[in-house]
Design an enzyme around this catalytic site. Structure first.
Site: not given
Ligand SMILES: Cc1cc2nc3c(=O)[nH]c(=O)nc-3n(C[C@H](O)[C@H](O)[C@H](O)COP(=O)(O)OP(=O)(O)OC[C@H]3O[C@@H](n4cnc5c(N)ncnc54)[C@H](O)[C@@H]3O)c2cc1C
Length: 398
Positions: A249, A375
């Site tokens: 939040d 986020e």
């Molecule tokens: C440069 C960078 C910095 C980052 N920094 C941090 C950090 O400091 N700390 C940390 O913990 N993480 C961090 N992350 C991770 C980031 O928060 C995740 O990449 C993000 O939350 C998405 O998770 P995922 O990549 O596993 O995608 P997934 O969860 O596998 O999603 C893949 C796709 O499916 C969609 N999707 C997933 N679930 C649903 C649903 N229920 N309904 C509809 N669509 C859905 C998503 O929107 C996305 O388009 C970072 C990532 C990057 C690339």
């Protein structure tokens, strides 16, 4: 343009941060886009820990003075600062020492004693795992109590500032079979045996910011480094997980402000380039006299303004103790989407100039993409908003 006036105190802060963006960040923006993983030494003058007399400051959180009578507090000041710094450079803003996402978590959920203890750290936030991204309730990293110490095991990926920070706030479960209520966050100082940074990512954008994979193998930390209560509540499942989720939040309006700053930079430069070609926007001209390109700029600026107002509202609500989960997600969804659309459209409008490395337009289009992903992605924000609007739980609407 509405030209919303900021209160005097915030206007001063905004101007100061714009000066930082112009004089500290922009001059080295391309340098650290090219020299990925090099530490931006120019940012050391901005080290938040030194500035605040040894206390990490100005990250999203409660009122700086801890008082209840807040109108425009730390959250609003934070989004204003972030917006301006990201007009300079998003990757560099994320690399300012002392102001990590973990600091926001500490600010949001730590006890007074913990805030005192961890006030001077530079903390990153480690939630994401190889098999757990959007669904942060499915994490597998574990923590168990052994005497006076927590023992942490697991792998965290994509940790922003994970290489450069001095502390990591780690999400781990006390018992995966007991679901979300067993997830807690732990403060793990760098250098703790069993904690190892094993990889730095190569990325599309925000290359100045380091993104790390961190392994925890029987990593032992003191018992009182858990943020909030370590009890697994039976009845209050949502309440317990809600405590760790509360961080978002505060941080989501911040990430939305990054998109506002970055897309403003693209709009400003596009206007400048159009003016060099003899097209100056005239806001007094009737819209029916506007050319297609002028109308497009007006549309983008209106969308940008709407996103910015959502960001300011979400931050103001946090400052004033009003529940803002839905508004924080609205700000993040709108600003993330608008930021992507504007930066890419500006590249397009400026043609080959926009696409070449002679200007920063192509870089901003790359940098802005992540702001609609981390986020919580665009889709996840929309899901959260839909649940709130429809009054449905996370099990009812997935
Ligand atoms: C440069 C960078 C910095 C980052 N920094 C941090 C950090 O400091 N700390 C940390 O913990 N993480 C961090 N992350 C991770 C980031 O928060 C995740 O990449 C993000 O939350 C998405 O998770 P995922 O990549 O596993 O995608 P997934 O969860 O596998 O999603 C893949 C796709 O499916 C969609 N999707 C997933 N679930 C649903 C649903 N229920 N309904 C509809 N669509 C859905 C998503 O929107 C996305 O388009 C970072 C990532 C990057 C690339």
């Amino acid at each position: 343009m509405i030209n919303l006036e900021l209160p005097e105190k915030l206007e001063g802060l905004s101007q100061l941060m714009r000066a930082v963006a112009e004089n500290v960040m922009r001059p080295v923006s391309r340098k650290y886009d090219k020299q990925e993983h090099d530490v931006p030494v120019e940012l050391q003058v901005l080290d938040r820990r030194k500035q605040a007399g040894g206390r990490a400051a100005n990250v999203p959180g409660r009122a700086a003075d801890g008082g209840d009578e807040v109108k425009n507090g730390a959250n609003l000041a934070s989004v204003i600062s972030i917006e301006q710094m990201c007009w300079g450079d998003v990757g560099l803003m994320l690399s300012v020492p002392g102001a990590g996402l973990g600091n926001a978590a500490i600010n949001a959920v730590a006890t007074a004693e913990q805030k005192e203890r961890f006030g001077t750290v530079y903390a990153s936030m480690a939630i994401t795992e190889p098999a757990s991204g959007s669904d942060s309730g499915s994490i597998s990293a574990t923590a168990y109590l052994d005497g006076d110490e927590w023992v942490i095991n697991g792998e965290k990926i994509f940790v922003t500032a994970g290489g450069r920070c001095d502390t990591v706030v780690v999400w781990a479960t006390l018992d995966k079979s007991r679901g979300k209520s067993a997830i807690k966050s732990f403060v793990v100082p760098k250098g703790t045996p069993g904690m190892e940074v094993v990889k730095l990512e190569h990325k599309l954008g925000i290359r100045a910011s380091d993104t790390a994979t961190i392994l925890f193998t029987n990593c032992r930390i003191p018992k009182d480094n858990v943020l909030g209560s370590s009890e697994i509540s039976e009845g209050g499942k949502r309440e317990a997980f809600g405590k760790v989720m509360q961080t978002f939040d505060n941080t989501r309006p911040g990430v939305a402000a990054m998109a506002i700053g970055c897309s403003r930079a693209a709009l400003d430069l596009t206007k400048e380039l159009l003016a060099q070609d003899g097209l100056t926007l005239n806001y007094d001209k009737p819209i029916w006299d506007a050319s297609a390109i002028e109308a497009e700029m007006y549309r983008m600026e209106a969308d940008w303004e709407a996103a910015r107002l959502l960001v300011l509202r979400a931050a103001w609500m946090a400052d004033n103790g009003q529940p803002n989960s839905m508004e924080a997600s609205m700000a993040k969804a709108k600003a993330g989407r608008v930021g992507n659309a504007i930066t890419l459209r500006c590249v397009e409008l400026c043609g080959s100039v926009g696409y070449s490395e002679d200007t920063l337009l192509e870089k901003w289009a790359r940098d802005s993409k992540i702001l609609d992903i981390f986020e919580g992605t665009q889709q996840i924000q929309q899901l959260i908003i839909a649940r709130r609007v429809l009054g449905l739980s996370s099990t009812q609407l997935k």
